[in-house]
Design a protein around this motif. Structure first.
Motif, mmCIF file in Angstrom:
data_model
loop_
_atom_site.group_PDB
_atom_site.id
_atom_site.type_symbol
_atom_site.label_atom_id
_atom_site.label_comp_id
_atom_site.label_asym_id
_atom_site.label_seq_id
_atom_site.Cartn_x
_atom_site.Cartn_y
_atom_site.Cartn_z
ATOM 1 N N LEU A 425 0.825 -1.199 0.000
ATOM 2 C CA LEU A 425 0.000 0.000 0.000
ATOM 3 C C LEU A 425 0.866 1.259 0.000
ATOM 4 N N SER A 426 1.931 1.248 0.806
ATOM 5 C CA SER A 426 2.787 2.433 0.901
ATOM 6 C C SER A 426 3.525 2.707 -0.411
ATOM 7 N N SER A 427 3.694 1.675 -1.255
ATOM 8 C CA SER A 427 4.409 1.879 -2.518
ATOM 9 C C SER A 427 3.635 2.772 -3.474
ATOM 10 N N PHE A 428 2.330 2.956 -3.233
ATOM 11 C CA PHE A 428 1.513 3.808 -4.101
ATOM 12 C C PHE A 428 1.556 5.282 -3.684
ATOM 13 N N ILE A 429 2.192 5.597 -2.555
ATOM 14 C CA ILE A 429 2.255 6.982 -2.091
ATOM 15 C C ILE A 429 3.209 7.761 -3.000
ATOM 16 N N PRO A 430 2.812 8.914 -3.485
ATOM 17 C CA PRO A 430 3.685 9.698 -4.376
ATOM 18 C C PRO A 430 4.994 10.102 -3.698
ATOM 19 N N ILE A 435 6.497 11.263 4.646
ATOM 20 C CA ILE A 435 5.909 10.132 5.375
ATOM 21 C C ILE A 435 6.651 9.948 6.694
ATOM 22 N N VAL A 436 5.901 9.724 7.771
ATOM 23 C CA VAL A 436 6.484 9.381 9.067
ATOM 24 C C VAL A 436 5.980 7.992 9.447
ATOM 25 N N THR A 437 6.899 7.047 9.660
ATOM 26 C CA THR A 437 6.524 5.691 10.070
ATOM 27 C C THR A 437 6.852 5.501 11.541
ATOM 28 N N ILE A 438 5.995 4.772 12.251
ATOM 29 C CA ILE A 438 6.151 4.553 13.690
ATOM 30 C C ILE A 438 5.941 3.070 13.958
ATOM 31 N N GLU A 439 6.938 2.423 14.585
ATOM 32 C CA GLU A 439 6.866 0.978 14.822
ATOM 33 C C GLU A 439 7.522 0.608 16.144
ATOM 34 N N ASP A 440 7.133 -0.551 16.661
ATOM 35 C CA ASP A 440 7.817 -1.108 17.836
ATOM 36 C C ASP A 440 9.215 -1.566 17.443
ATOM 37 N N ALA A 441 9.309 -2.344 16.389
ATOM 38 C CA ALA A 441 10.591 -2.756 15.812
ATOM 39 C C ALA A 441 10.484 -2.501 14.315
ATOM 40 N N ALA A 442 11.393 -1.705 13.782
ATOM 41 C CA ALA A 442 11.293 -1.241 12.396
ATOM 42 C C ALA A 442 11.254 -2.422 11.421
ATOM 43 N N GLN A 447 10.027 2.601 -0.097
ATOM 44 C CA GLN A 447 10.995 2.894 -1.140
ATOM 45 C C GLN A 447 11.144 4.392 -1.417
ATOM 46 N N GLN A 448 10.235 5.199 -0.862
ATOM 47 C CA GLN A 448 10.329 6.634 -1.083
ATOM 48 C C GLN A 448 11.545 7.214 -0.339
ATOM 49 N N GLU A 449 12.019 8.369 -0.814
ATOM 50 C CA GLU A 449 13.182 9.012 -0.192
ATOM 51 C C GLU A 449 12.800 9.822 1.041
ATOM 52 N N HIS A 450 11.658 10.522 0.980
ATOM 53 C CA HIS A 450 11.290 11.430 2.066
ATOM 54 C C HIS A 450 10.511 10.670 3.138
ATOM 55 N N VAL A 451 11.197 9.822 3.885
ATOM 56 C CA VAL A 451 10.578 8.989 4.915
ATOM 57 C C VAL A 451 11.327 9.185 6.219
ATOM 58 N N VAL A 452 10.592 9.482 7.290
ATOM 59 C CA VAL A 452 11.170 9.563 8.640
ATOM 60 C C VAL A 452 10.718 8.319 9.392
ATOM 61 N N SER A 453 11.665 7.495 9.813
ATOM 62 C CA SER A 453 11.338 6.237 10.502
ATOM 63 C C SER A 453 11.587 6.392 11.991
ATOM 64 N N LEU A 454 10.561 6.171 12.800
ATOM 65 C CA LEU A 454 10.661 6.256 14.256
ATOM 66 C C LEU A 454 10.420 4.873 14.856
#
Length: 626
Positions: A425-430, A435-442, A447-454
């Protein structure tokens, strides 16, 4: 029977009894298994005797209950136990292990384990890792040559008679070596592994002997009648399971002594390199194609999921200590810890694979490790269509939904493929969106460049410094995200996630465990109420306004994973006061015949997708009308 006792308070472990007769467990020094240090153990607490069906444990009158393999046994009651059973009495974790042979010799399997311990210990002492620091040693050509020289010297002088001249031990090593080579060759020829066998970094490789080894591996392939194609993967593995022992026993007798010695020495060198530079016995499993999950129940019980089926692996650990060292090697670089005060941890491997570990006192049989592996390549929507997890119409619908910035909830059971679907689903995001992702364990692989992973952080030894998913969701709102993706909602963070969806962060996504698309909304209601006390009607109104689509994925019988339900979330029904849902596509059929079929209902936002040119109407209507 060998009785091993661990004091979970003092973190000490010892063999309390060895023998073939019955024994008594108690505080009295006259008991065969004496637990004299605890006031919570009766003088004579339990008695274990031989019975027709094996062994029988009876909790004596006046004692406290005993937990036997997870089930409580009260005073005056009895239970059947066997080799491998675990008992829990007060602070003591007791394991019943296989008994010694009548002549006092241990089994061949135990003999091999003991031999490997001695060999590993001898190599590590000569490397003097205590002085140089094991963590600082790298797999350089110098270190590999050093290991090669040490093992060759030990094999020719101290261990040759115990390995090469002992048929049972030698044949066991040869079977493992041949299976390791066979699995690698299968992966290489079927396209799962693109590394050439000559590129495996193992000390002491000999080109001439390698050619002979490959010849015997080819003979093994022919005798097992393996096809070695991606399509024939399951059939090939079935043949290996059914005939490997029989075929290998015959083949070993044809292998010359020098090639046998070379195979054994290469196996031992690889095992040592895996222990020093990798993850020990896990390394082969992590490198084996088609293994999606590794489940370690105890050091001797290692299971894997391959092509959707769970089977027992022939890999084992030499004991709790080796398995614990592997767990610590995984979690330490991530700033996480596992010990008696923190006996469980969530972590990840370098490739993103999800790791969960539990140790004593929570895990009664010893350290327990579960690794959820992810494919080495990014799974696309086209892959899901090819594997019949999605249809072309479903792909067009979810792609248009994401691009139109609708909020999506991915639901399903454990191991059903929720994270994979979220990645797709996230692969369809322009690319232009933040994008900010939030996870317990990443785990997400955007594949996008502008991604902040928390990623969340557990509390430190003082119980402070923890950052939960809810903390990170609140913080993400201050980071100017276009979309927020939460790996999974399990508790009160659902409140903040729904608020984010309702306050200008359209197009956000998350996952939740549930039994159906409808049940996912009920679970979100419960989690919402865990965070704040407001009327249920207000909760439902918030959910109805926040969510647009529920994508439900399921793991079917036989291991196949597929999307079985795509449901639109509607408004509040004025008659029932519940959230209305309308199925757009549902599963038809069972097992391998199951298909995702349109219901004929068109999503309310179809017109918006058409206006923005976000959906291929020909693809959608061709399949809907078919």
């Amino acid at each position: 029977m060998r009785v091993v006792v661990q004091d979970t308070l003092k973190n000490s472990r010892w063999v309390a009894y060895e023998g073939s007769a019955g024994f008594v467990i108690g505080r009295d020094g006259a008991c065969e298994v004496s637990l004299s240090t605890s006031k919570f153990v009766s003088r004579r607490h339990a008695q274990v005797d031989r019975a027709e069906e094996g062994w029988r444990l009876e909790v004596l009158t006046g004692a406290t209950p005993i937990v036997v393999d997870g089930q409580q046994v009260a005073p005056g009651q009895s239970a059947t136990v066997d080799e491998g059973s675990s008992l829990r009495i007060a602070e003591f974790a007791i394991t019943l292990e296989p008994e010694m042979h009548a002549d006092g010799a241990i089994s061949h399997e135990d003999s091999i384990d003991e031999l490997q311990r001695e060999l590993h210990g001898s190599v590590l002492r000569r490397l003097d890792l205590r002085r140089s620091g094991a963590s600082s040693m790298e797999a350089t050509s110098d270190s590999l040559e050093q290991i090669d020289a040490i093992i060759d010297d030990l094999l020719h002088h101290d261990f040759q008679s115990r390995i090469v001249d002992t048929p049972e031990v030698r044949n066991r090593f040869l079977a493992i070596a041949l299976q390791t080579r066979l699995m690698f060759e299968m992966g290489r020829r079927s396209g799962e592994n693109t590394t050439d066998s000559s590129e495996i970094e193992t000390p002491g490789r000999n080109a001439v002997l390698e050619e002979q080894v490959l010849d015997y591996v080819n003979r093994l392939i022919r005798r097992l009648e393996l096809e070695l194609t991606p399509e024939a993967g399951d059939r090939d593995f079935d043949r290996i399971e059914a005939r490997f022992v029989e075929v290998t026993e015959t083949l070993i007798n044809e292998i010359p002594a020098n090639v046998q010695f070379y195979l054994v020495s290469q196996l031992l060198k690889k095992q040592l390199c895996d222990i020093i530079f990798g993850l020990g016995p896990l390394q082969d499993l992590l490198d084996t194609p088609n293994i999606s999950e590794i489940m370690i129940v105890s050091p001797r019980d290692v299971y894997v999921e391959r092509s959707g089926r769970v089977i027992k692996s022939n890999r084992t650990f030499l004991g709790d200590e080796q398995l614990l060292s592997v767990i610590e090697r995984i979690v330490s670089p991530l700033g996480r810890r596992i010990d008696m005060s923190t006996p469980l941890v969530d972590a990840r491997l370098r490739d993103g694979s999800r790791v969960n570990a539990v140790i004593r006192p929570l895990a009664l049989k010893g350290p327990c490790l579960t690794i959820r592996r992810f494919p080495s390549h990014q799974i696309s929507a086209e892959d899901l269509v090819k594997w019949r997890s999605l249809t072309n119409a479903a792909r067009a619908l979810i792609e248009g939904t994401v691009k139109t910035r609708k909020n999506v909830l991915v639901a399903g059971g454990t191991g059903s493929g929720k994270t994979t679907m979220l990645n797709v689903l996230s692969s369809f995001i322009p690319e232009s969106e933040r994008i900010v992702t939030i996870e317990d364990a990443a785990e997400l692989q955007l594949q996008q460049e502008h991604v902040v992973s928390l990623e969340t952080r557990p509390p430190n030894v003082e119980g402070k410094g923890a950052y939960t998913i809810r903390d990170l969701v609140k913080n993400a709102l201050r980071m100017r995200p276009d979309r927020i993706i939460v790996g999974e909602c399990r508790g009160d963070e659902a409140f903040d996630m729904v608020q984010a969806m309702n306050t200008g962060h359209a197009g956000s996504m998350t996952t939740v465990h549930s039994n159906s698309a409808r049940d996912a909304l009920f679970r979100l209601e419960t989690m919402f109420l865990m965070a704040v006390e407001i009327p249920l009607q207000a909760v439902r109104r918030q959910l109805a306004q926040a969510l647009d689509l529920v994508v439900y994925v399921e793991r079917l019988r036989g291991g196949r994973r597929m999307c079985t339900q795509i449901t639109e979330v509607g408004d509040i029904n004025p008659m029932t006061a519940e959230i209305e849902t309308r199925d757009i596509m549902v599963r038809v059929g069972e097992g391998q015949e199951a298909e995702l079929s349109p219901t004929g209902y068109m999503p309310a936002y179809l017109g918006e997708m058409v206006e923005k040119d976000m959906i291929d109407l020909d693809l959608w209507f061709d399949e809907v009308s078919a």
